[in-house]
Design a protein around this motif. Structure first.
Motif, mmCIF file in Angstrom:
data_model
loop_
_atom_site.group_PDB
_atom_site.id
_atom_site.type_symbol
_atom_site.label_atom_id
_atom_site.label_comp_id
_atom_site.label_asym_id
_atom_site.label_seq_id
_atom_site.Cartn_x
_atom_site.Cartn_y
_atom_site.Cartn_z
ATOM 1 N N ILE A 222 -8.256 -1.316 -4.513
ATOM 2 C CA ILE A 222 -6.978 -2.013 -4.706
ATOM 3 C C ILE A 222 -5.839 -1.127 -4.207
ATOM 4 C CG2 ILE A 222 -5.396 -3.042 -6.397
ATOM 5 C CD1 ILE A 222 -7.864 -3.652 -8.128
ATOM 6 N N TYR A 223 -5.943 0.171 -4.522
ATOM 7 C CA TYR A 223 -4.923 1.115 -4.060
ATOM 8 C C TYR A 223 -4.819 1.102 -2.541
ATOM 9 C CZ TYR A 223 -3.203 5.641 -2.464
ATOM 10 O OH TYR A 223 -2.544 6.625 -1.789
ATOM 11 N N VAL A 224 -5.974 1.137 -1.882
ATOM 12 C CA VAL A 224 -5.968 1.168 -0.415
ATOM 13 C C VAL A 224 -5.294 -0.088 0.145
ATOM 14 C CG1 VAL A 224 -7.449 1.084 1.630
ATOM 15 C CG2 VAL A 224 -7.948 2.701 -0.201
ATOM 16 N N SER A 225 -5.613 -1.255 -0.437
ATOM 17 C CA SER A 225 -5.026 -2.480 0.113
ATOM 18 C C SER A 225 -3.528 -2.558 -0.174
ATOM 19 C CB SER A 225 -5.738 -3.716 -0.435
ATOM 20 O OG SER A 225 -5.481 -3.858 -1.804
ATOM 21 N N LEU A 226 -3.097 -1.988 -1.290
ATOM 22 C CA LEU A 226 -1.659 -1.978 -1.584
ATOM 23 C C LEU A 226 -0.933 -0.989 -0.684
ATOM 24 C CD1 LEU A 226 -1.659 -2.065 -5.487
ATOM 25 C CD2 LEU A 226 -0.788 -3.835 -3.982
ATOM 26 N N VAL B 239 4.037 -12.129 -2.090
ATOM 27 C CA VAL B 239 3.692 -11.233 -0.975
ATOM 28 C C VAL B 239 2.695 -10.152 -1.393
ATOM 29 C CG1 VAL B 239 4.578 -9.625 0.765
ATOM 30 C CG2 VAL B 239 5.906 -11.639 0.144
ATOM 31 N N THR B 240 3.079 -9.322 -2.369
ATOM 32 C CA THR B 240 2.254 -8.159 -2.705
ATOM 33 C C THR B 240 0.845 -8.577 -3.121
ATOM 34 O OG1 THR B 240 4.286 -7.220 -3.573
ATOM 35 C CG2 THR B 240 2.270 -5.991 -3.949
ATOM 36 N N PHE B 241 0.774 -9.508 -4.089
ATOM 37 C CA PHE B 241 -0.549 -9.875 -4.609
ATOM 38 C C PHE B 241 -1.431 -10.535 -3.545
ATOM 39 C CE2 PHE B 241 -3.529 -12.507 -7.065
ATOM 40 C CZ PHE B 241 -4.197 -11.462 -7.692
ATOM 41 N N PRO B 242 -0.922 -11.550 -2.820
ATOM 42 C CA PRO B 242 -1.780 -12.137 -1.776
ATOM 43 C C PRO B 242 -2.260 -11.109 -0.750
ATOM 44 C CG PRO B 242 0.221 -13.436 -2.016
ATOM 45 C CD PRO B 242 0.363 -12.267 -2.927
ATOM 46 N N LEU B 243 -1.398 -10.161 -0.409
ATOM 47 C CA LEU B 243 -1.791 -9.177 0.598
ATOM 48 C C LEU B 243 -2.763 -8.137 0.051
ATOM 49 C CD1 LEU B 243 1.505 -8.590 2.603
ATOM 50 C CD2 LEU B 243 -0.529 -9.848 3.299
ATOM 51 N N SER B 244 -2.832 -8.015 -1.299
ATOM 52 C CA SER B 244 -3.774 -7.052 -1.862
ATOM 53 C C SER B 244 -5.109 -7.710 -2.198
ATOM 54 C CB SER B 244 -3.172 -6.409 -3.117
ATOM 55 O OG SER B 244 -3.045 -7.365 -4.141
#
Lengths: 313, 367
Positions: A197-201, A226-231
């Motif tokens: 999760i850290y990497v995707s954020l 934005v943040t959640f869909p992209l993670s």
């Protein structure tokens, strides 16, 4: 004269080797397989052969101390005979539900930590990452036992609450049930979920967040839009990373699960051990793996389908 | 409603990052409906200033007013500004339509209205039928237009553009410059445009603020900025400029007489910001204002003798570099090849005279 003689002498010995080297350089296929070979051998020895043996064994029969090698589907029929032996399917179903719960709790506890690490920590990220792994420096078994001490009848929580005068009797629902298994597994796997999760954020372009704010989003709206869909890739990876291994876990239910908290892994363990029925144990293992595979594939297809649809329309 | 003259008012604005003064006590106004550019080398504070206007940075000191309202501490999502980011910041998880409609949700308009607005925007940026594409299926120029449309559909009072053409190739950039200029005229929104490309700023802007080390050096129209820079730094940054150091020796027919040491006595207009006698000054002349001759020119013009050091032939024009005794830098001369001349490639240490009409020189404060 001399040089000509030398050349004719050298050629036959170097020929075979050179031909092989030429082939290696010219053909990408050969080069690819040559590079793959060590991994392939390890995979065959450590994964394909044991799995094949397991599958083969699941079609045999255990007759007391002897193995009947004749092919039979009896083991599988026994598992799926819900009326006579509901235990296997019930436990499989329960394990999957418990793992889903563990996965859910792991993701929602890991997400804020990963978010903090990705967005709030400016310096010494490595130190923070190492700190997160500190609990893993002790053995898995010790950590599970630690939870037994925390949740136990005379454990930390109960004695704490009693000494505070909040309760008279120790709370019994804390240990030896599904809740305690879910709590312990959640703690055990949380760190594994933080990293993906850290990497995707971390990968999210910060200007996207600024753009969302600029277009009128409050911080909360921006997170959900934005943040959640992209993670999501990180969340999915974390989910799979936790879900797949926890379904078959037997150590945690064994220590903190009591009788009501046992999972499919405990049955498999006892079939291979005390019950001395390895063929049936193999069959249960195969069914469990198939169930997980099916679930994961269905899940991934669902995500993939949504993406496709999005791209096509 | 504030006066059109001070539609955006920047008052004693400073932004410090630790000990670095990114923006250092700046005050100026931007007019309503203006195409205003912030021009300067990287690190001059132009992007910081833009981000203060957008609300991404809170100024250390000073205020920002937009249309009469104090914006200094208003968070970005509540400001009447929208931004086109350098990286375009197109949301990768949304398609083109969803990207453009992103800011419309807040306005509370109906679904049909949104659909119509988005389609109109796609028409405007000449990408009709691209609505369902995803961000990764778009070229740089297309992303740029979508970022523009996404900001413009929100109908901001001010559109902020952070080097939006920087990532495009030269040809596309020139095309987009014209398009952007036309678009700005047709929508009538105030544009604040950040760039380090002087040519871009000169072609597009109504007015340009040249920035350096957190300060605004000069705010002028393109032509005035080029023809009448107010200091050596601006003159040096915009285009090419020859500088001749000297001091004011006196005046003659309304022109200042400059004592340029080994270069002799030169004259220059001295009306705009008159320099007193004995002041150290720099006489600045553009290369294209200079003439190069092989014989000493007559009176009435400034001239400097030297020898031809180097030259380069560029087809439509030629550049000459003249070495003048007493000057550290060679004088650059740009000459249009208006007539066909095949002998021009002749080189060598020929003695030449560089001359220019007195009116072509600009007097700047000396160093």
């Amino acid at each position: 004269m001399v040089s000509v003689a030398e050349k004719t002498l050298v050629q036959p010995t170097g020929g075979l080797r050179r031909r092989f080297m030429t082939l290696l350089y010219r053909s990408e296929g050969v080069r690819g397989y040559a590079l793959l070979l060590p991994t392939l051998l390890v995979m065959i020895a450590m994964l394909v052969v044991p799995l094949g043996t397991l599958a083969l064994q699941s079609f045999w029969t255990q007759i007391y101390f002897k193995l009947d090698h004749s092919f039979t589907l009896n083991n599988y029929l026994q598992i799926f005979d819900f009326k006579q032996n509901p235990i296997y399917l019930v436990l499989l179903f329960r394990s999957i539900i418990m793992s889903l719960m563990v996965t859910f709790f792991v993701v929602i506890t890991a997400y804020p930590m990963a978010y903090f690490l990705a967005f709030k920590v400016q310096r010494h990220k490595l130190v923070w990452l190492i700190l997160i792994t500190v609990p893993f420096w002790t053995s898995y078994l010790l950590r599970v036992f630690a939870w037994k001490i925390i949740l136990g009848f005379q454990g930390v929580i109960n004695s704490g609450l009693i000494s505070l005068g909040l309760i008279d009797q120790p709370l019994e629902f804390l240990l030896y049930n599904q809740t305690s298994v879910v709590i312990t597994l959640t703690h055990a796997w949380a760190a594994f979920a933080i990293l993906p999760i850290y990497v995707s954020l971390e990968k999210i372009d910060r200007s996207l967040l600024e753009a969302a704010t600029d277009l009128g989003d409050t911080p909360r709206e921006r997170f959900w839009r934005v943040t959640f869909p992209l993670s999501m890739p990180g969340v999915v990876a974390a989910g799979l990373l936790v879900f797949i291994p926890t379904v078959g876990d037997y150590v945690t239910p064994n220590v903190v699960g009591g009788t009501s908290g046992i999972m499919i892994g405990n049955i498999i363990q006892s079939l291979f051990g005390k019950a001395n029925n390895a063929p049936l144990g193999s069959a249960v293992s195969i069914v469990m793996m198939a169930a997980i595979t099916l679930l994961v594939c269905a899940f991934l297809m669902l995500i993939g389908r949504r993406r496709w649809k999005h791209a096509e329309t | 409603m504030a006066a059109d003259e001070s539609f955006i008012a920047i008052r004693n604005l400073s932004k410090h990052f630790g000990s670095v003064k990114a923006v250092d006590d700046i005050s100026f106004n931007i007019r309503r409906g203006e195409f205003f550019s912030l021009l300067g080398p990287s690190g001059c504070g132009k992007t910081t200033l833009l981000r203060i206007l957008a609300g991404f940075e809170i100024p250390t000191k000073g205020d920002v007013l937009i249309d009469g309202q104090d914006m200094t501490t208003v968070p970005p999502h509540l400001r009447p500004t929208n931004m086109v980011f350098q990286s375009y910041a197109i949301f990768p998880h949304l398609d083109v339509k969803q990207n453009i409609a992103y800011g419309l949700r807040k306005t509370g308009i109906s679904k049909e209205e949104t659909e119509r607005t988005v389609n109109e925007a796609l028409e405007m940026i000449k990408l009709p039928g691209y609505g369902n594409r995803r961000a990764d299926q778009l070229s740089g120029g297309q992303r740029q237009r979508i970022a523009l449309a996404r900001a413009l559909v929100c109908k901001p009072k001010v559109l902020l553009l952070d080097e939006p053409l920087g990532a495009l190739d030269k040809k596309l950039r020139e095309e987009m410059q014209l398009e952007l200029r036309q678009l700005q005229r047709s929508v009538g929104i105030t544009f604040v445009f950040v760039t380090h490309d002087q040519e871009e700023a000169l072609t597009m802007s109504d007015r340009i603020a040249v920035m350096s080390r957190g300060k605004v050096l000069q705010i002028e129209t393109s032509s005035r900025l080029y023809e009448a820079p107010n200091c050596r730094e601006v003159a040096d940054f915009i285009g090419t400029m020859n500088f001749i150091d000297g001091s004011v020796a006196g005046s003659e027919n309304g022109y200042a007489v400059i004592d340029a040491g080994p270069l002799g006595s030169l004259r220059a207009p001295n009306a705009e910001r008159p320099f007193e006698r004995n002041r150290r000054v720099t006489l600045a002349v553009r290369p294209e204002k200079l003439r190069i001759e092989t014989a000493p020119p007559g009176d009435g013009t400034n001239s400097v003798a030297g020898k031809l050091g180097a030259q380069s032939y560029l087809g439509d024009r030629s550049h000459f570099y003249v070495e003048v005794p007493g000057m550290t830098k060679r004088i650059a001369v740009a000459s249009q090849n208006a007539t066909r001349n095949l002998d021009i490639t002749d080189s060598g240490d020929r003695p030449v005279w560089v001359s220019w009409p007195v009116e072509s020189g600009v007097l700047l404060p000396g160093e």
